[in-house]
Design a protein around this motif. Structure first.
Motif, mmCIF file in Angstrom:
data_model
loop_
_atom_site.group_PDB
_atom_site.id
_atom_site.type_symbol
_atom_site.label_atom_id
_atom_site.label_comp_id
_atom_site.label_asym_id
_atom_site.label_seq_id
_atom_site.Cartn_x
_atom_site.Cartn_y
_atom_site.Cartn_z
ATOM 1 N N GLU A 3 0.823 -1.207 0.000
ATOM 2 C CA GLU A 3 0.000 0.000 0.000
ATOM 3 C C GLU A 3 0.862 1.265 0.000
ATOM 4 O O GLU A 3 1.863 1.344 0.698
ATOM 5 C CB GLU A 3 -0.889 -0.012 1.245
ATOM 6 N N ARG A 4 0.438 2.236 -0.771
ATOM 7 C CA ARG A 4 1.151 3.515 -0.849
ATOM 8 C C ARG A 4 0.156 4.672 -0.831
ATOM 9 O O ARG A 4 -1.012 4.515 -1.141
ATOM 10 C CB ARG A 4 2.004 3.596 -2.127
ATOM 11 N N TRP A 5 0.662 5.841 -0.489
ATOM 12 C CA TRP A 5 -0.155 7.047 -0.579
ATOM 13 C C TRP A 5 -0.387 7.378 -2.047
ATOM 14 O O TRP A 5 0.460 7.102 -2.894
ATOM 15 C CB TRP A 5 0.565 8.226 0.082
ATOM 16 N N PRO A 6 -1.539 7.979 -2.370
ATOM 17 C CA PRO A 6 -1.757 8.427 -3.745
ATOM 18 C C PRO A 6 -0.650 9.392 -4.185
ATOM 19 O O PRO A 6 -0.236 10.260 -3.417
ATOM 20 C CB PRO A 6 -3.109 9.138 -3.676
ATOM 21 N N CYS A 7 -0.161 9.189 -5.382
ATOM 22 C CA CYS A 7 0.859 10.071 -5.972
ATOM 23 C C CYS A 7 2.216 9.991 -5.274
ATOM 24 O O CYS A 7 3.075 10.846 -5.505
ATOM 25 C CB CYS A 7 0.387 11.534 -5.996
ATOM 26 N N GLU A 8 2.404 8.976 -4.442
ATOM 27 C CA GLU A 8 3.718 8.846 -3.788
ATOM 28 C C GLU A 8 4.768 8.420 -4.804
ATOM 29 O O GLU A 8 4.548 7.546 -5.625
ATOM 30 C CB GLU A 8 3.648 7.800 -2.676
ATOM 31 N N LYS A 9 5.943 9.023 -4.713
ATOM 32 C CA LYS A 9 7.049 8.654 -5.589
ATOM 33 C C LYS A 9 7.729 7.405 -5.044
ATOM 34 O O LYS A 9 7.915 7.254 -3.853
ATOM 35 C CB LYS A 9 8.050 9.805 -5.688
#
Length: 228
Positions: free
Chosen positions: A218-224
């Motif tokens: 899982e990642r934050w939206p728009c995370e690089k």
């Protein structure tokens, strides 16, 4: 039935979902995707740092030395013992533990930490214990489930992890927290006990979500990718 046993019974559905999660079953089978393990260690390192801070808040609210000693012992366990299961995962994926430290928290881990901090700042010792307890309790039972279900030997890639959490030391630390929670519940009002129940169940839900967060990376939206 003790208050802690009531909580365990009320949350059997979540415990069973945790035991059945593909990340947990993957540990038992010795087959967890490398990226899932990396994601887990990155998040869990920061989560455990926050866990120790919550114990520190509990110490600041403690009225007697017994509670101070209890929370101090729990901090010592997290700080000096729980590095071993992390290192087992790192050895299996060929990445040093130090390389996986200092990363931002994924959304679920971030929410879990803020959930614990909320109860630490807003509640009393009983409420703090209820929010913290599902972490060690579920891990102990995961260890037992995997040990009994897969009968891993020393040649199993995750045997040190499973053995660590199925060990009597983790059982003892969990039992002490349960006993202390029961003591606080005995003199708590009905509204206080309800807050304990809610804190405990949400922590159980977030334990499940934490495993899922790691497994799905899982990642934050728009995370690089790879931002540290």
């Amino acid at each position: 039935m003790s208050f802690s046993n009531q909580l365990r019974k009320e949350n059997q559905d979540i415990y069973q979902s945790i035991f059945s999660h593909p990340f947990i079953q993957g540990i038992g089978k010795g087959e967890v995707p490398k990226e899932a393990l990396i994601h887990y260690i990155k998040a869990d390192y920061e989560y455990l740092n926050a866990f120790m801070h919550v114990y520190g808040i509990a110490i600041s609210k403690s009225q007697g030395r017994d509670d101070i000693q209890l929370f101090n012992e729990q901090i010592d366990f997290v700080l000096n013992s729980e590095v071993h299961p992390h290192n087992n995962f790192c050895e299996q994926i060929g990445v040093s533990y130090e390389e996986l430290q200092g990363y931002p928290l994924p959304p679920t881990a971030d929410h879990y930490i803020k959930h614990m901090l909320f109860h630490a700042h807003q509640g009393g010792i009983g409420e703090i214990l209820a929010a913290l307890l599902p972490c060690p309790w579920t891990y102990y039972e995961i260890g037992v489930e995997l040990m009994n279900g897969y009968l891993p030997g020393p040649d199993h890639p995750f045997f040190p992890w499973i053995e660590f959490y199925a060990d009597a030391e983790v059982k003892g630390l969990t039992a002490v927290l349960c006993e202390r929670l029961d003591q606080y519940a005995e003199r708590a009002s009905e509204s206080e006990k309800q807050r304990m129940r809610e804190a405990f169940r949400k922590s159980c839900q977030l334990e499940y979500a934490f495993w899922d967060m790691a497994y799905t990376q899982e990642r934050w939206p728009c995370e690089k990718e790879g931002v540290k």
